[in-house]
Design a protein around this motif. Structure first.
Motif, PDB file in Angstrom:
ATOM      1  N   TYR A  12      -3.823  -1.728  -8.591  1.00  0.00           N
ATOM      2  CA  TYR A  12      -4.994  -0.890  -8.791  1.00  0.00           C
ATOM      3  C   TYR A  12      -4.694   0.492  -8.255  1.00  0.00           C
ATOM      4  O   TYR A  12      -3.714   0.679  -7.511  1.00  0.00           O
ATOM      5  CB  TYR A  12      -6.240  -1.488  -8.130  1.00  0.00           C
ATOM      6  CG  TYR A  12      -6.321  -1.318  -6.634  1.00  0.00           C
ATOM      7  CD1 TYR A  12      -6.993  -0.237  -6.069  1.00  0.00           C
ATOM      8  CD2 TYR A  12      -5.719  -2.222  -5.782  1.00  0.00           C
ATOM      9  CE1 TYR A  12      -7.067  -0.081  -4.694  1.00  0.00           C
ATOM     10  CE2 TYR A  12      -5.789  -2.078  -4.408  1.00  0.00           C
ATOM     11  CZ  TYR A  12      -6.465  -1.001  -3.872  1.00  0.00           C
ATOM     12  OH  TYR A  12      -6.520  -0.841  -2.509  1.00  0.00           O
ATOM     13  N   VAL A  13      -5.500   1.459  -8.642  1.00  0.00           N
ATOM     14  CA  VAL A  13      -5.305   2.850  -8.233  1.00  0.00           C
ATOM     15  C   VAL A  13      -6.481   3.282  -7.378  1.00  0.00           C
ATOM     16  O   VAL A  13      -7.627   2.932  -7.666  1.00  0.00           O
ATOM     17  CB  VAL A  13      -5.193   3.772  -9.474  1.00  0.00           C
ATOM     18  CG1 VAL A  13      -5.124   5.238  -9.063  1.00  0.00           C
ATOM     19  CG2 VAL A  13      -3.962   3.392 -10.301  1.00  0.00           C
ATOM     20  N   LEU A  32      -9.734   1.347 -11.116  1.00  0.00           N
ATOM     21  CA  LEU A  32      -9.619   2.651 -10.451  1.00  0.00           C
ATOM     22  C   LEU A  32     -10.715   2.718  -9.393  1.00  0.00           C
ATOM     23  O   LEU A  32     -11.903   2.636  -9.712  1.00  0.00           O
ATOM     24  CB  LEU A  32      -9.774   3.784 -11.469  1.00  0.00           C
ATOM     25  CG  LEU A  32      -9.850   5.217 -10.920  1.00  0.00           C
ATOM     26  CD1 LEU A  32      -8.670   5.541 -10.011  1.00  0.00           C
ATOM     27  CD2 LEU A  32      -9.911   6.228 -12.067  1.00  0.00           C
ATOM     28  N   ILE A  33     -10.293   2.841  -8.140  1.00  0.00           N
ATOM     29  CA  ILE A  33     -11.243   2.867  -7.021  1.00  0.00           C
ATOM     30  C   ILE A  33     -11.456   4.304  -6.580  1.00  0.00           C
ATOM     31  O   ILE A  33     -10.489   5.025  -6.290  1.00  0.00           O
ATOM     32  CB  ILE A  33     -10.682   2.069  -5.811  1.00  0.00           C
ATOM     33  CG1 ILE A  33     -10.256   0.649  -6.215  1.00  0.00           C
ATOM     34  CG2 ILE A  33     -11.680   2.070  -4.659  1.00  0.00           C
ATOM     35  CD1 ILE A  33     -11.362  -0.299  -6.532  1.00  0.00           C
ATOM     36  N   LEU A  34     -12.708   4.723  -6.506  1.00  0.00           N
ATOM     37  CA  LEU A  34     -13.039   6.007  -5.882  1.00  0.00           C
ATOM     38  C   LEU A  34     -13.393   5.700  -4.432  1.00  0.00           C
ATOM     39  O   LEU A  34     -14.346   4.954  -4.169  1.00  0.00           O
ATOM     40  CB  LEU A  34     -14.217   6.678  -6.587  1.00  0.00           C
ATOM     41  CG  LEU A  34     -14.046   6.944  -8.084  1.00  0.00           C
ATOM     42  CD1 LEU A  34     -15.292   7.632  -8.650  1.00  0.00           C
ATOM     43  CD2 LEU A  34     -12.799   7.778  -8.369  1.00  0.00           C
ATOM     44  N   GLN A  35     -12.613   6.243  -3.516  1.00  0.00           N
ATOM     45  CA  GLN A  35     -12.847   5.962  -2.095  1.00  0.00           C
ATOM     46  C   GLN A  35     -13.379   7.226  -1.421  1.00  0.00           C
ATOM     47  O   GLN A  35     -12.637   8.198  -1.240  1.00  0.00           O
ATOM     48  CB  GLN A  35     -11.549   5.516  -1.419  1.00  0.00           C
ATOM     49  CG  GLN A  35     -11.726   5.209   0.065  1.00  0.00           C
ATOM     50  CD  GLN A  35     -10.456   4.665   0.676  1.00  0.00           C
ATOM     51  OE1 GLN A  35     -10.037   3.556   0.371  1.00  0.00           O
ATOM     52  NE2 GLN A  35      -9.827   5.433   1.537  1.00  0.00           N
ATOM     53  N   VAL A  69       0.101  -4.148  -5.944  1.00  0.00           N
ATOM     54  CA  VAL A  69       0.397  -2.777  -5.517  1.00  0.00           C
ATOM     55  C   VAL A  69      -0.914  -1.999  -5.488  1.00  0.00           C
ATOM     56  O   VAL A  69      -1.644  -1.944  -6.479  1.00  0.00           O
ATOM     57  CB  VAL A  69       1.407  -2.082  -6.456  1.00  0.00           C
ATOM     58  CG1 VAL A  69       1.562  -0.607  -6.075  1.00  0.00           C
ATOM     59  CG2 VAL A  69       2.764  -2.776  -6.404  1.00  0.00           C
ATOM     60  N   SER A  70      -1.213  -1.443  -4.320  1.00  0.00           N
ATOM     61  CA  SER A  70      -2.344  -0.531  -4.158  1.00  0.00           C
ATOM     62  C   SER A  70      -1.764   0.870  -4.126  1.00  0.00           C
ATOM     63  O   SER A  70      -1.082   1.241  -3.170  1.00  0.00           O
ATOM     64  CB  SER A  70      -3.067  -0.832  -2.844  1.00  0.00           C
ATOM     65  OG  SER A  70      -3.882   0.265  -2.483  1.00  0.00           O
ATOM     66  N   MET A  71      -2.013   1.622  -5.173  1.00  0.00           N
ATOM     67  CA  MET A  71      -1.355   2.920  -5.334  1.00  0.00           C
ATOM     68  C   MET A  71      -2.363   4.060  -5.273  1.00  0.00           C
ATOM     69  O   MET A  71      -3.398   4.000  -5.917  1.00  0.00           O
ATOM     70  CB  MET A  71      -0.669   2.922  -6.706  1.00  0.00           C
ATOM     71  CG  MET A  71      -0.191   4.260  -7.145  1.00  0.00           C
ATOM     72  SD  MET A  71       0.000   4.369  -8.921  1.00  0.00           S
ATOM     73  CE  MET A  71       0.040   6.161  -9.074  1.00  0.00           C
ATOM     74  N   ASP A  72      -2.047   5.085  -4.515  1.00  0.00           N
ATOM     75  CA  ASP A  72      -2.907   6.268  -4.457  1.00  0.00           C
ATOM     76  C   ASP A  72      -2.537   7.262  -5.555  1.00  0.00           C
ATOM     77  O   ASP A  72      -1.361   7.399  -5.903  1.00  0.00           O
ATOM     78  CB  ASP A  72      -2.726   7.011  -3.129  1.00  0.00           C
ATOM     79  CG  ASP A  72      -3.380   6.308  -1.961  1.00  0.00           C
ATOM     80  OD1 ASP A  72      -4.013   5.261  -2.172  1.00  0.00           O
ATOM     81  OD2 ASP A  72      -3.251   6.809  -0.841  1.00  0.00           O
ATOM     82  N   GLU A  85       0.873  -1.185   0.000  1.00  0.00           N
ATOM     83  CA  GLU A  85       0.000   0.000   0.000  1.00  0.00           C
ATOM     84  C   GLU A  85       0.906   1.230   0.000  1.00  0.00           C
ATOM     85  O   GLU A  85       1.715   1.395   0.911  1.00  0.00           O
ATOM     86  CB  GLU A  85      -0.880   0.008   1.250  1.00  0.00           C
ATOM     87  CG  GLU A  85      -1.788  -1.193   1.336  1.00  0.00           C
ATOM     88  CD  GLU A  85      -2.838  -1.021   2.433  1.00  0.00           C
ATOM     89  OE1 GLU A  85      -3.630  -0.088   2.343  1.00  0.00           O
ATOM     90  OE2 GLU A  85      -2.844  -1.847   3.368  1.00  0.00           O
ATOM     91  N   THR A  86       0.740   2.081  -1.002  1.00  0.00           N
ATOM     92  CA  THR A  86       1.697   3.175  -1.183  1.00  0.00           C
ATOM     93  C   THR A  86       1.006   4.432  -1.685  1.00  0.00           C
ATOM     94  O   THR A  86      -0.030   4.363  -2.347  1.00  0.00           O
ATOM     95  CB  THR A  86       2.805   2.740  -2.177  1.00  0.00           C
ATOM     96  OG1 THR A  86       3.595   3.870  -2.527  1.00  0.00           O
ATOM     97  CG2 THR A  86       2.241   2.149  -3.464  1.00  0.00           C
TER      98      THR A  86
END
Ligand code: SF4
Length: 253
Positions: free
Chosen positions: A178-179, A208-211, A146-149, A127-128
């Protein structure tokens, strides 16, 4: 008082715990979390305790919520032994090992020592904040996810470095990545468009995740606004999902 200096194969950790991944594409999977100290950013909404301290909290027994302390810095052998022990206590339970923070890539040198052995025990999920591509590149052989912001200025109050995020994602796309973009009521359309275009340019397959941002345990924007955001992004990058921080609702670490 200064925190202890670290050798190349040691790291200052905040905590090691067992929980359910509450965000992104692996939501619901049981993971063993290793939270690293320190971060290179200062996001406005950050509520993570990442300041290095003299000791690291270990959940003991795993999943109990009870914490004991061991002194920092922590050697790789200590982490490997603990992971082995937790896996033996719960065969088959763990999906992967999550490197979280803070920003774990600040410890890339240490992780190069740790990951070959840890990856023999569990797949590795990073997670980065997606801003340290040079460090990511050195670890790619050991990373499975990889979970990337993408850090949006409207939420972080930091300048979004789109080129840096692009270079990072080009590298991260060699893994199952994913982003994630944290969005709020005030997220403007142009930020959503830029984020969607960046991901779409690299691969239509990258989720692409909208959180939605969480405030005081509640989602801080309306469902109507979320639906409109998803629609806008989907017109550019169809692989878009809305996923809130679900661990907040389950009272998990
Ligand atoms: S990158 Fe993550 S840990 Fe670092 S300040 Fe931002 S939200 Fe906090």
């Amino acid at each position: 008082m200064p925190v202890p200096a670290t050798q190349s194969a040691e790291a200052n950790l905040i905590e090691i715990f067992s929980s359910i991944q509450g965000e992104g594409i692996l939501v619901g999977c049981r993971q063993l979390f290793v939270r690293f100290a320190d971060c290179n950013l200062d996001c406005r909404y950050c509520d993570t305790d990442f300041q290095a301290k003299y000791s690291c909290r270990i959940e003991d027994p795993p999943g109990s919520g009870q914490l004991r302390s061991i002194p920092n810095p922590i050697a790789g052998e200590t982490v490997v032994e603990l992971v082995r022990n937790w896996l033996a206590q719960a065969p088959g339970a763990y999906h992967s090992l999550s490197l979280t923070g803070g920003e774990p890539l600040l410890q890339a040198e240490t992780l190069r020592h740790w990951l070959p052995e840890l990856r023999e025990l569990l797949p590795i999920y990073l997670e980065t904040n997606g801003t340290l591509p040079r460090q990511l590149e050195t670890l790619l052989p050991y990373l499975d996810w990889v979970s990337m912001d993408i850090k949006l200025n409207s939420q972080t109050e930091l300048i979004t470095d789109w080129d840096l995020h692009r270079r990072f994602l080009q590298l991260a796309s060699r893994t199952a990545c994913y982003v994630k973009m944290v969005v709020g009521e005030n997220t403007p359309e142009h930020e959503l468009q830029l984020g969607a275009e960046l991901v779409a340019d690299i691969s239509a397959k990258i989720p692409l995740i909208l959180q939605p941002v969480t405030c005081a345990g509640r989602i801080a924007l309306s469902s109507r606004r979320l639906l409109a955001m998803q629609q806008l992004v989907a017109a550019i990058h169809a692989n878009v999902r809305v996923v809130p921080q679900t661990h907040r609702f389950m009272d998990l670490l």
